[in-house]
Design a protein around this motif. Structure first.
Motif, PDB file in Angstrom:
ATOM      1  N   GLN A 105       0.787  -1.338   0.050  1.00 37.85           N
ATOM      2  CA  GLN A 105      -0.101  -0.044  -0.098  1.00 37.85           C
ATOM      3  C   GLN A 105       0.723   1.263   0.099  1.00 37.85           C
ATOM      4  OE1 GLN A 105      -2.917  -0.251  -0.450  1.00 37.85           O
ATOM      5  NE2 GLN A 105      -4.214  -1.676   0.882  1.00 37.85           N
ATOM      6  N   LEU A 106       2.177   1.150   0.543  1.00 32.85           N
ATOM      7  CA  LEU A 106       2.869   2.557   0.997  1.00 32.85           C
ATOM      8  C   LEU A 106       3.345   3.212  -0.403  1.00 32.85           C
ATOM      9  CD1 LEU A 106       4.816   1.172   3.841  1.00 32.85           C
ATOM     10  CD2 LEU A 106       2.677   2.450   3.876  1.00 32.85           C
ATOM     11  N   LEU A 109       1.758   6.781  -1.520  1.00 32.96           N
ATOM     12  CA  LEU A 109       1.844   7.820  -0.844  1.00 32.96           C
ATOM     13  C   LEU A 109       2.582   8.869  -1.639  1.00 32.96           C
ATOM     14  CD1 LEU A 109       2.799   6.557   2.958  1.00 32.96           C
ATOM     15  CD2 LEU A 109       0.801   8.047   2.155  1.00 32.96           C
ATOM     16  N   ARG A 181      -4.202   9.789  -1.251  1.00 36.32           N
ATOM     17  CA  ARG A 181      -2.929   8.983  -1.161  1.00 36.32           C
ATOM     18  C   ARG A 181      -3.051   8.541   0.263  1.00 36.32           C
ATOM     19  NH1 ARG A 181       0.273   9.072  -5.792  1.00 36.32           N
ATOM     20  NH2 ARG A 181      -0.519  10.375  -7.299  1.00 36.32           N
ATOM     21  N   TRP A 182      -3.136   9.485   1.292  1.00 36.22           N
ATOM     22  CA  TRP A 182      -2.946   9.068   2.660  1.00 36.22           C
ATOM     23  C   TRP A 182      -3.786   8.010   3.239  1.00 36.22           C
ATOM     24  CZ3 TRP A 182       0.656   8.978   6.155  1.00 36.22           C
ATOM     25  CH2 TRP A 182       1.705   9.697   5.983  1.00 36.22           C
ATOM     26  N   GLY A 185      -1.869   5.039   2.683  1.00 29.65           N
ATOM     27  CA  GLY A 185      -0.695   4.833   3.735  1.00 29.65           C
ATOM     28  C   GLY A 185      -1.231   4.379   4.942  1.00 29.65           C
TER      29      GLY A 185
END
Length: 459
Positions: A105-106, A109, A181-182, A185
């Motif tokens: 997933q990261l 970000l 995007r967060w 994250g």
């Protein structure tokens, strides 16, 4: 750590063992959190969908392809990893899955991550999450004897439902305040926290089958000799459980992908309102699943009879859900339409719990992980097909409202057909006897706690 020192006990469990205790339920709650994160991972793309389509200039069919990318390797990995359960402890496999899907997933970000990165990370995420449900179910069954498995299995599915309930409003707030995007994250970091907890507390249960070189000898020696997998997969129970689960997963996938856009585009709701509605519907899903699990456990422990044939209950719930989806699609009055999301449509999800306990009953312990993996590999195909089909229907229609109506009606028809089949042919105890798969050794093998729809008399 508990994970590295997990005991390998007899697959039949200790003779005369007491009912599941503290360790079993600690493991169940950890796996509940596992499923919470799992389905938050799935929900994030649907919740961020309108913003992603706007930023990347996507139409609904292109966005549906991005969602389908999640399932590109989902079924394949579910099948492949299920075979690994015969050689690798499920506690280890669960840890590795949690780490991989969190890391996947990261990358979103970063501002440089575009549509190609999104698709690539969804493919990786789907590969890591594909085996999650069958491996988690196989693991938790190692902590409970046969008659007690319905409730913990339902709890895992509650985690799937409440994962959306927690994710929808929380991630909606993250998107509104910090950008879409967060949201990726946030779910990635939550997964890393779960992996840290599991590394300390994860362990194998006393009813877990052995793995590695000694697995085969132990299974045969304990009265759990293997049966030809082809016979299991061609049984009426497995076939109709897989079809019914496919329909139930279709509903869940469509809701995750398209319900926020539907509520915004057709009904004019805001992102926050759509997120709250999706979250409320998910809470209702969890209530339905937990109620079914509690009823199943009560019926099993009391040994109460049933008026419906074994397996018919879950099939009839699919039929009832079909009616609710039809009302949702065709009635424009909010006071009638909206309540359909909060319970009636959720009845379909009982089939996913019922199917897992049913096919686990017709498989010997050493083959349970494989059979559960194949079940998930089959019904997860709905996650590939449904976003593409509904996206195409909506984009091809004269209006979005007409397209969504037609898409919901296709869903209702699928629920109706598979529900009728399951009502007639899903009979786990009958098929288990025919295949020669005994009940839990040392217990009353006629106990019904592992049947697909263990319900009290008159339910």
């Amino acid at each position: 750590m508990a994970l590295t020192r997990a005991a390998q006990a007899d697959p039949a469990g200790p003779q005369g063992a007491a009912p599941a205790g503290r360790g079993a339920w600690t493991t169940t709650w950890l796996l509940l959190a596992f499923m919470l994160v799992n389905f938050a991972d799935k929900a994030v793309l649907g919740l961020a969908g309108p913003e992603i389509m706007k930023e990347f200039g996507l139409d609904r069919q292109e966005f549906g392809a991005a969602q389908a990318a999640f399932f590109a390797l989902f079924s394949l990995s579910a099948l492949a990893v299920s075979f690994l359960t015969r050689a690798v402890r499920t506690s280890v496999l669960l840890l590795l899955m949690g780490l991989v899907w969190s890391v996947a997933q990261l990358p979103m970000l970063f501002a440089a991550a575009g549509f190609g990165t999104l698709v690539a990370t969804r493919v990786l995420l789907g590969f890591a999450e594909g085996p999650a449900a069958p491996v988690a179910t196989h693991h938790v069954h190692g902590w409970f004897e046969q008659r007690e498995r319905a409730l913990p299995t339902a709890v895992l599915m509650v985690g799937a439902a409440t994962g959306v309930a927690v994710a929808a409003p929380a991630l909606g707030a993250v998107i509104s305040h910090f950008g879409w995007r967060w949201a990726f994250g946030a779910v990635g970091l939550a997964g890393l926290l779960w992996a840290a907890a599991w590394a300390v507390k994860g362990a194998e249960g006393p009813w877990a089958p052995r793995v590695g070189r000694r697995a085969g000898a132990v299974e045969v020696g304990s009265g759990g000799a293997e049966v030809p997998l082809r016979s299991v997969f061609l049984s009426g129970t497995f076939v109709t459980a897989a079809l019914g689960s496919f329909a139930a997963y279709w509903v869940m996938s469509v809701e995750l992908t398209w319900l926020p856009d539907y509520l915004k585009t057709v009904d004019g709701w805001s992102l926050q309102q759509a997120g709250a509605a999706v979250g409320g519907g998910a809470v209702a899903n969890g209530v339905v699943l937990l109620a079914h699990g509690l009823l199943a456990r009560r019926a099993a422990l009391r040994g109460t009879g049933r008026r419906l044939p074994e397996g018919a209950g879950a099939g009839l719930l699919l039929v009832a859900s079909s009616g609710a989806v039809t009302v949702f699609a065709t009635v424009g009055v909010p006071g009638i339409k909206v309540p359909m999301m909060f319970g009636p449509m959720a009845l379909a999800l009982v089939m996913i719990t019922a199917a897992q306990t049913a096919v686990a009953r017709v498989a010997p312990p050493a083959q349970r992980g494989v059979v559960l993996g194949v079940l998930v590999a089959v019904f997860a195909l709905a996650g590939v097909v449904s976003p593409l089909v509904l996206g195409r229907i909506v984009d091809s229609a004269t209006t979005a409202a007409a397209g969504y109506r037609d898409g919901w009606l296709v869903t209702a028809g699928l629920l109706l057909g598979t529900g009728l089949l399951a009502s007639v042919f899903m009979r786990p105890e009958k098929d288990a006897r025919r295949l020669g798969v005994p009940g839990t050794p040392g217990r009353d093998s006629a106990a019904r706690g592992d049947s697909a729809d263990a319900l009290p008399d008159g339910a």
